[in-house]
Each structure stands twice: as C-alpha cells, then as structure tokens.
Design an enzyme around this catalytic site. Structure first.
Site, short mmCIF file in Angstrom:
data_model
loop_
_atom_site.label_atom_id
_atom_site.label_comp_id
_atom_site.label_asym_id
_atom_site.label_seq_id
_atom_site.Cartn_x
_atom_site.Cartn_y
_atom_site.Cartn_z
N LYS A 206 0.84 -1.19 0.00
CA LYS A 206 0.00 0.00 0.00
C LYS A 206 0.88 1.26 0.00
O LYS A 206 2.08 1.17 0.32
CB LYS A 206 -0.95 -0.01 1.20
CG LYS A 206 -0.27 -0.13 2.58
CD LYS A 206 -1.33 -0.27 3.65
CE LYS A 206 -0.72 -0.15 5.04
NZ LYS A 206 -1.70 -0.29 6.14
N HIS A 207 0.36 2.34 -0.48
CA HIS A 207 -0.99 2.57 -0.99
C HIS A 207 -0.88 2.79 -2.49
O HIS A 207 -0.20 3.72 -2.92
CB HIS A 207 -1.63 3.77 -0.31
CG HIS A 207 -1.59 3.68 1.20
ND1 HIS A 207 -0.52 4.11 1.95
CD2 HIS A 207 -2.49 3.18 2.08
CE1 HIS A 207 -0.77 3.90 3.24
NE2 HIS A 207 -1.95 3.34 3.35
N HIS A 220 -5.30 12.51 2.30
CA HIS A 220 -6.55 12.46 1.52
C HIS A 220 -6.67 13.63 0.56
O HIS A 220 -7.75 14.21 0.42
CB HIS A 220 -7.77 12.43 2.45
CG HIS A 220 -8.02 11.12 3.09
ND1 HIS A 220 -9.24 10.49 3.10
CD2 HIS A 220 -7.19 10.29 3.75
CE1 HIS A 220 -9.15 9.34 3.74
NE2 HIS A 220 -7.92 9.20 4.15
N ASP A 286 -8.57 0.16 0.62
CA ASP A 286 -8.27 0.86 1.86
C ASP A 286 -9.60 1.17 2.53
O ASP A 286 -10.64 1.34 1.87
CB ASP A 286 -7.46 2.14 1.60
CG ASP A 286 -6.67 2.57 2.83
OD1 ASP A 286 -6.96 2.07 3.94
OD2 ASP A 286 -5.76 3.40 2.69
#
Length: 776
Positions: A206-207, A220, A286
């Site tokens: 990840k990610h 984000h 996720d």
C-alpha cells in the site's frame, strides 16, 4: 468430502467446483468483510473522522449469514489478551464453518506496520527506521518474526508494507514509508514481503499508488504528478515487491490522480497491475475507499454505483466492513448493470487465496488454525532482541564535530538529560503501533508492554554517572515554563543531552502519523526554543532527534557537539539509543530522507533534475539539505580505493561489474554502507542528477579490507521516454560510489552502445545483482 476440500486437486479446479455450488449472495459475501469494532457499542471510540464510511450496516449474524471474505482486525481493535483474541476469532470462524451453508472460513487480516498490531505484541521500529539500516537481510528477518507471531494466532494477511515514496516531508505518514528513493523503498520493502510471506502471511502493498505525492502534503488530497513521475518514481517499488517478492495483495490509495480515484481506475488496478505486471493476488480496498467514491470523490451517485465502479476497475474485496459490496452490489447484478462474470472474477481470486492458505482443506479447523490452547508469547526475548538490533542499526550519527561521542561507560559524567522525548517511551513508537494507535481510546488501561525510556536505559548504561532530568517543554503546545529549569540543569552539567522530536498519533492526536501533516519543518511545539536556550547555556550539547519525519536543524546543528537522528526506534529504542551513545553499538544508520536546513522551501528530496536543485541567484530559496540522502557517520574511519570496472562499454542489453576496496582505517570495528549512484547526463527528458542504483553493507574490523562489487544490467538505467515507453538508450552513464549522495568517493564513466531498447515488464531487471559481502 466436497471436491473443493480435496487438497490433492489443483487449486483452480477446487475453486471452480465451489463456485459452481454458490448462489449470487454467497459469491458477493466473499467480497465483503466484517469488523466487530463497529458493533462494540455506543461507547466505542471513533477510529477516524470519516468513520461513517467504515461502520458495518448489519450485526454479526446478519453480516456473515452467507459467509464472509475477510474478518477485519480481530486483534488490533481493542486490548485483548492473545487468548481472548483467539477465542473470539475461533468463535467467528466456527460460526462460518458450522452455521453457513457452504462452511467457508474467512481470511483474518490485521495491521503489522511496526510489528503485529496486537495488545502485548512487540513493537518494532517504524519503516523509516528500517530504511535507515540499509540492510535487506535484517528487515527480512524482522518480517519473518512478525509473520510467525501473526500465524501463531490465526491471522492470515498483514496490511503492510507501505511502499509510498516520500515526496514532501511535511506529510504526516512519512514515518510509515521507507524513504525518498524508489530503489531503497523497493529493496527494503521487498525484503519485508519475503520475510512476512515466508511464514504464510499474505503481505499487502500500500498505498497503490501515489499517496505520498498528495497535493500540499495533505492526507486524503488529490495527486498532481505526471505519468512519467508516476512510472519512474512511484510505481517501481510496487512492481519489484510483486515480481521479486511475490506479494499476495495490494491495497489502493485514497487519492485521485488527474481526477481519477485509484479505487475506480481500471488502468491502474487491471491494465497495469494484472495485465502488464502479471499480478495474480487480491486487491483490497483501503478502509472505506469504495464508499468514498460517492462521498468524497463524487464519481458515484449511490453506494451501488460505487460498488460497480470499484469492481469493474479490479477491486476484489471491500474493507473494513461490507457497505457497498452487499445488497447494493447484489441489486446491481440483478438489474444487469454489473455482469455476474465480473463478480466471479473477484470471487475466484479470493477463493484461490483461501485455498493457498489451507482454509478449504478438509482437515482445517478454526481451533487448529489459531493454535488454540497453545501458549503464545507475542513479546518474546527473541523478538525484543531483534527489535533492539533493528533499532540500533537504524540510528544515524549526523555529526560528531567535538568527538564527545561515544560516552565512556567507565567514566563519571555529569549529564543533563533534557527534552520531551527523553523520558517518554511512547515517542519511540509509530502511529500504527498498538500502544499509540489503539490504547489512547482506553485511558487508564496499561500498555501491555514494558517499554523503557531513554532515561531508564542511560541510567543502566552509565551507572557511575550523575544524570539529572528536565523535560523543558512538551512535544506539543507553547508551554515553555520548564525551559529555565532545563537551562539551569545544563549549566550545572558537563554535557547536555537534548532529546526532541515527535509523539506519533492519528488524525491530529500526535505530531507525526496519519492525518498529522504539518505546515513547515520546524520542531513541534516549543522544542525549537528549548534547543536554542540549552545551546545558549554554553554547555557542550548533544542533540538527539527522535522523529517520524526529518526536521530542519540548520539553526543549531553547527552549534552542537554532536547530532543524532533516530526515526522512532520501537519499544527497545531506549536500549538501542543508549548503546549507540556509549559506543556499545557502532552507529551505522544512513539517512533514507534528507535533513533540511530551513523549515520552509519544501518539498526538497534529493531525486531532482538540475532545475530542482539550488541555483545561485535564480531563486532566493536555497533547498540544499543540511545532511544529504545516505549520510551517516561512524566512530571509526574508512578508506575507499581501487575502483574497478569490468568494461568501459556495454550494450544496451548487457551487464557489467563495478567494485571498490573498502578498508577500516580506525581503531574500532564498524559497518560501512557503499552506495552506488548513477547519472544519465543526456537524455530525452530531464532526469535526476543522481539516482541510487544499489547499496551494500560491509562490516570490517580495524585494519580489515574487503572488496564490494555490484553487477548491473543496462535495464537499471531505463526511464520513461518522450513517447511514454520505458527505454534504455545508448550514451554515457556516470557511475558514483559514495558514502552518501553528497559524499562521492570514487567515480567512473561507462558507455552504453547499440540500439535504443524498448522494455516491457516481462524480463526487465528491476534490481542490480549486487555481489555483496556478508551482512554484518
């Protein structure tokens, strides 16, 4: 016995037989997950500000009535003993086996970024500290130790490693990464994958992909990078961990690139990952990212629409709870908007992993899988010794201008130990460690581990010394009321040891960690003032930074007698740090990220073309680092000589060897890290002035010498050309052997000859075939 329970049959045959018996609802159930956290009760603490997207829609029995694909974090949600956690896991697995029509067990997954994230389990150093060891063998051993603990209690999949390449140090999750160079990230990350999976635990990369390149270093946030940066910097560690490490799972990033969310991007999750790279494992979301297609990216009108987009793109399993992949997905299939073949594609991948894990074998039982009744020690002395080794090997001696280190353990010192990280052992732990990740939600509960502080360790290490302690200031906030007492302690001492840095947490509950992004790189809180005040006392000062990201040290580094950097060294960090400070352990860590001079002017990683570097007079911003990528000192000295190239020319599909002799010229044993960089001075596009090609560590006693050799294929010089293809082109390549990117000891040139080559993923060499001395 059902044919799918027959371990003598081929895996695909077993899965086909099982799928032929499954209803649509039973198939869809295999693409979902269940997290008991969400149903603990109204008093349960929130996991994240976006928890609405994570909460289960149904209770346990309803959620698992048709089976379930995954059980989410059976140990990593609340402080359960290993025995209690196993009992709950066995109960849920028994329900699936005995109470559902087909009796299919679930894959149990948990976090394992700094060790198995369970109550009472060993907390290892953060991934940024793994990177600082520059030692793949050591990290593979650590991965195996973590995998053994997870397997011993019935966990099948771990949500690690993080293979994001650091692009901006202000990002809160820098501590979770393996640094700013894709070669280093790929090498260390692949070693961790091999170790974890050697014990039968599926590693999750990840990610995927570009999370660390988010705009403004915000969690984000959208990603604003070009396709070439994505191909040449962001993606290589993932490709290597899949092709060379055999990673079994991939988790998407929350971000969107050029407006396309990764969770709904078939070019990323199918075309690249599966068709080009040949990945055959599972893609898991996720947490909440399928629902975010509706709520945050706004590319879906409903949860069912989000499920359709994600499944079409190649997302197999929705974590942590079934929200969109339940009734909403069922309705999408029934209405004809999602072909059942698309569901079957994902279900087959999930069931194949269950076959590989032995979950469908006739003899499998929940009790045996979780080793119920077998004593288990998740924090064994073997674990702690390995954690100490990784922690000590990750410590970076940045400067020792007055030779105050190492401290003589036989002498009597008057030391003023100062700073918020000196007597708080939780500053050694990353945000995904159980004590920092989960225990803040349970105030008053013990941590489940004995974690000595640096103060504890130094008192034990220097029994004849007088060590006074003053906090000076906390990690956060502007409370400088303790600074005068800290200055007084320094004035009364022969040496001041100032320990500053971070306390990791989640979503603003720390100075480093997920959601803990920062505006600049000045030390948090009033620590900057504290350091300045102690230096003004005139007492020789050793500055020790324990942090999850690099902080700007230009205001005081040259005033310090010595400077040491540690990237959250884990629960044994106290002993690890004390051992380096006293010389019981030789410092051998190297910087996986640069240490900035000033707090602003970011980002500034070393992987830059000429325009990305300092240019006198063109800009007033000076982004030159205080300490460069790869930097790290020792208590001994080394001489490098006798550079040898096997050839002066090599074809664009050939390989060659470069080597040098390294000799320990000091009076102490030590470990030197030889770093091989290269530069392609004329290319179709602007390329970095330096790129790490490979590295090798060599341990030498005083007077001992050894030859360190690397074998490189021309593929290592490939890059994405003007037309978007990966190419190796003829021309000059500059080769540099250095102790850091700024300390080049030996250099040579080699000419690539022959035609320009276009490469695909099949057969492309991802790593230099280094002939390394035994790791030590």
């Amino acid at each position: 016995m059902h044919p799918w329970n027959d371990a003598s049959r081929p895996a695909h045959e077993r899965v086909s037989a099982l799928m032929a018996e499954m209803t649509l609802r039973e198939k869809i159930a295999q693409l979902g997950s269940y997290w008991p956290k969400a149903n603990v009760g109204n008093g349960a603490a929130r996991v994240a500000p976006i928890e609405e997207a994570l909460v289960a829609r149904a209770g346990e029995a309803e959620a698992m009535a048709h089976g379930i694909g995954h059980l989410t974090r059976p140990y990593g949600t609340r402080p359960l003993t290993a025995a209690d956690g196993r009992a709950e896991l066995v109960r849920r697995q028994r329900y699936l086996v005995e109470e559902t029509r087909l009796g299919i067990p679930a894959i149990a997954h948990d976090e394992c970024l700094t060790g198995f994230a369970a109550y009472g389990a060993t907390v290892y150093p953060t991934p940024l500290a793994w990177a600082a060891t520059f030692d793949t063998g050591l990290i593979e051993r650590m991965g195996a130790a973590i995998g053994r603990d997870m397997t011993s209690v019935g966990v099948h999949q771990g949500l690690a490693p993080v293979l994001d390449v650091v692009r901006d140090y202000r990002w809160g999750r820098v501590e979770e990464t393996i640094g700013e160079d894709p070669q280093l990230v790929g090498a260390i990350g692949t070693a961790y994958v091999r170790g974890l999976q050697s014990q039968g635990v599926i590693a999750t990369l990840k990610h995927f992909a570009g999370h660390a390149a988010s705009r403004g270093a915000r969690n984000h946030a959208p990603v604003s990078i070009g396709a070439r940066e994505m191909a040449d910097v962001i993606l290589p560690p993932f490709e290597r961990a899949i092709r060379e490490g055999g990673a079994g799972s991939v988790m998407n990033t929350y971000t969107d690139q050029d407006g396309v969310p990764a969770a709904a991007d078939p070019r990323l999750l199918t075309d690249l990952l599966r068709e080009e790279w040949g990945f055959e494992g599972s893609v898991v979301s996720d947490y909440g990212s399928v629902a975010f297609l509706r709520t945050m990216h706004r590319v879906a009108a409903s949860d069912g629409d989000a499920a359709r987009l994600a499944l079409d793109a190649g997302m197999d399993v929705e974590l942590p709870n079934t929200r969109c992949y339940g009734d909403e997905l069922h309705e999408q299939v029934e209405s004809g908007r999602v072909p059942e073949e698309t569901v079957d594609r994902a279900v087959r991948r999930v069931l194949l992993q269950k076959v590989q894990l032995g979950l469908l074998d006739a003899h499998w039982t929940p009790q045996a899988d979780a080793h119920e009744g077998t004593p288990v020690d998740l924090d064994s002395e073997t674990n702690r010794a390995l954690a100490r080794e990784v922690g000590a090997r990750s410590v970076v001696l940045l400067a020792n201008s007055r030779a105050v280190l190492p401290l003589d353990t036989a002498a009597t010192h008057r030391i003023a130990l100062i700073g918020p990280c000196a007597d708080d052992p939780q500053t050694f732990l990353g945000c995904y460690s159980f004590p920092n990740h989960v225990m803040p939600k349970y105030p008053g509960h013990d941590l489940g581990l004995d974690i000595p502080s640096l103060r504890d360790a130094l008192v034990a290490e220097l029994p004849q010394s007088d060590i006074s302690y003053e906090q000076g200031s906390p990690v956060t906030g502007g409370d400088g009321s303790g600074i005068p007492a800290a200055v007084a302690a320094a004035e009364a001492a022969e040496l001041a040891l100032v320990v500053v840095g971070d306390r990791s947490g989640m979503f603003g509950n720390g100075t480093s960690g997920e959601g803990c992004d920062v505006a600049d790189l000045q030390l948090p809180g009033d620590q900057h003032t504290l350091v300045q005040a102690v230096l003004d006392s005139g007492t020789p000062t050793v500055l020790l930074v324990v942090s999850g990201r690099p902080y700007a040290l230009g205001d005081y580094a040259d005033r310090c007698a010595a400077v040491v950097q540690s990237f959250m060294p884990g629960q044994e960090g106290g002993a690890a740090l004390a051992g380096v400070l006293t010389g019981r352990t030789e410092p051998c860590g190297r910087l996986p990220v640069q240490i900035p001079t000033t707090p602003g002017g970011q980002p500034g990683t070393y992987l830059n073309p000429p325009l990305g570097r300092f240019s006198e007079g063109i800009s007033v911003l000076d982004n030159r680092p205080l300490f460069a990528f790869g930097h790290g000192l020792s208590y001994t000295s080394f001489v490098w000589e006798d550079l040898a190239l096997s050839t002066q020319q090599v074809t664009t599909d050939g390989e060659f060897e470069i080597s040098c002799l390294v000799r320990n010229t000091g009076d102490r044993p030590g470990r030197e890290t030889v770093q091989l960089y290269f530069d392609d001075p004329v290319a179709q596009v602007a390329r970095p002035v330096q790129q790490l090609a490979d590295f090798a560590g060599v341990r030498l006693d005083p007077g001992q010498e050894r030859r360190v050799a690397f074998r490189l294929h021309a593929d290592r010089f490939a890059y994405t050309g003007l037309d978007g293809d990966r190419i190796v082109e003829p021309g000059e390549i500059r080769l540099m052997l250095g102790a850091s990117s700024a300390d080049i000891r030996l250099a040579a040139e080699i000419e690539l000859t022959g035609p320009e080559r276009r490469l695909d993923s099949v057969g492309r060499r991802l790593a230099a075939a280094a002939r390394r001395p035994a790791q030590g």
